[in-house]
Enzyme design. Structure first.
Site, PDB file in Angstrom:
ATOM      1  CD  GLN A 144     144.018  -4.946  13.617  1.00 10.83           C
ATOM      2  OE1 GLN A 144     144.214  -3.867  13.674  1.00 10.83           O
ATOM      3  NE2 GLN A 144     144.441  -5.919  14.173  1.00 10.83           N
ATOM      4  CG  HIS A 172     144.602   0.712  11.639  1.00 11.86           C
ATOM      5  ND1 HIS A 172     143.409   0.593  11.274  1.00 11.86           N
ATOM      6  CD2 HIS A 172     145.029  -0.425  12.559  1.00 11.86           C
ATOM      7  CE1 HIS A 172     142.970  -0.871  11.805  1.00 11.86           C
ATOM      8  NE2 HIS A 172     144.065  -1.259  12.337  1.00 11.86           N
TER       9      HIS A 172
END
Ligand code: ZN
Length: 212
Positions: A144, A172
């Site tokens: 990310q 996630h």
């Protein structure tokens, strides 16, 4: 009299339509990728020849190609085709851009929203293109933090902006489904460039826009 082309024929030519067409029994999309998926199914103890799984390798190969299509897209091209000169000095903010990516550690999805702001320097870009730039980098194997930085750097470089700010909030599935199983946690990452980095007022103006 010439026959009018049917609308369905037009749609069938588009890239996206083709991946949703019903597959025929013996369709081969990508032999090597399909063989790899079939091998994986066998390794986890499945029978790749049972009814429900027979076309799974084909579908997974197509899905993986779509989910990693960012490798063959160029943020520079997308931005440069949609840039126009405009004497705007105020901050432009695009909030809540939905994105879907895959973590490079587990190849499992992570997804959420991106908020992008920039300070124009005589040039602005079509708003939908900001979302497309997010997709260019999201549709790859990612972490990310890198995704956030790449979106910021691409806009900074190709838009020549005074500054760019990107904040991404994501869940996630590798954390939700395995390991620590923290279902409700989300990860926030940010990248500040130019004025957003050097001027706290510019930064807090952006933060107040994305919070409101
Ligand atoms: Zn992961």
């Amino acid at each position: 009299m010439a026959e009018k082309p049917k609308l369905t024929q037009v749609f069938a030519q588009s890239h996206y339509a083709s991946s949703f067409e019903a597959e025929s029994e013996d369709e081969v999309y990508d032999e090597r990728k399909e063989a790899l998926v079939k091998g994986m199914l066998t390794e986890i103890g499945e029978d790749p020849d049972r009814e429900g799984l027979r076309r799974t390798p084909l579908r997974v190969a197509k899905a993986m190609d779509f989910l990693t299509s960012g490798y063959s897209m160029s943020a520079e091209e997308i931005i440069k085709k949609a840039v126009f000169e405009e004497d705007v000095k105020e901050m432009v903010v695009v909030r809540d851009i939905e994105f879907y990516s895959m973590c490079e550690h587990h190849m499992l999805p992570f997804f959420g929203h991106a908020h992008v702001g920039y300070l124009p320097n005589g040039k602005v870009v079509g708003l939908s293109k900001v979302a497309r730039v997010v997709d260019v980098f999201a549709r790859r194997l990612q972490v990310q933090e890198r995704l956030t930085n790449q979106v910021a750097d691409a806009l900074m470089e190709h838009l020549g902006a005074h500054g760019v700010a990107v904040v991404m909030e994501a869940s996630h599935t590798c954390m939700m489904m395995r390991g620590v199983q923290k279902q409700r946690s989300s990860t926030v990452s940010s990248a500040m460039r130019g004025a957003f980095d050097t001027d706290p007022r510019t930064r807090s103006e952006f933060i107040s826009f994305i919070k409101s």
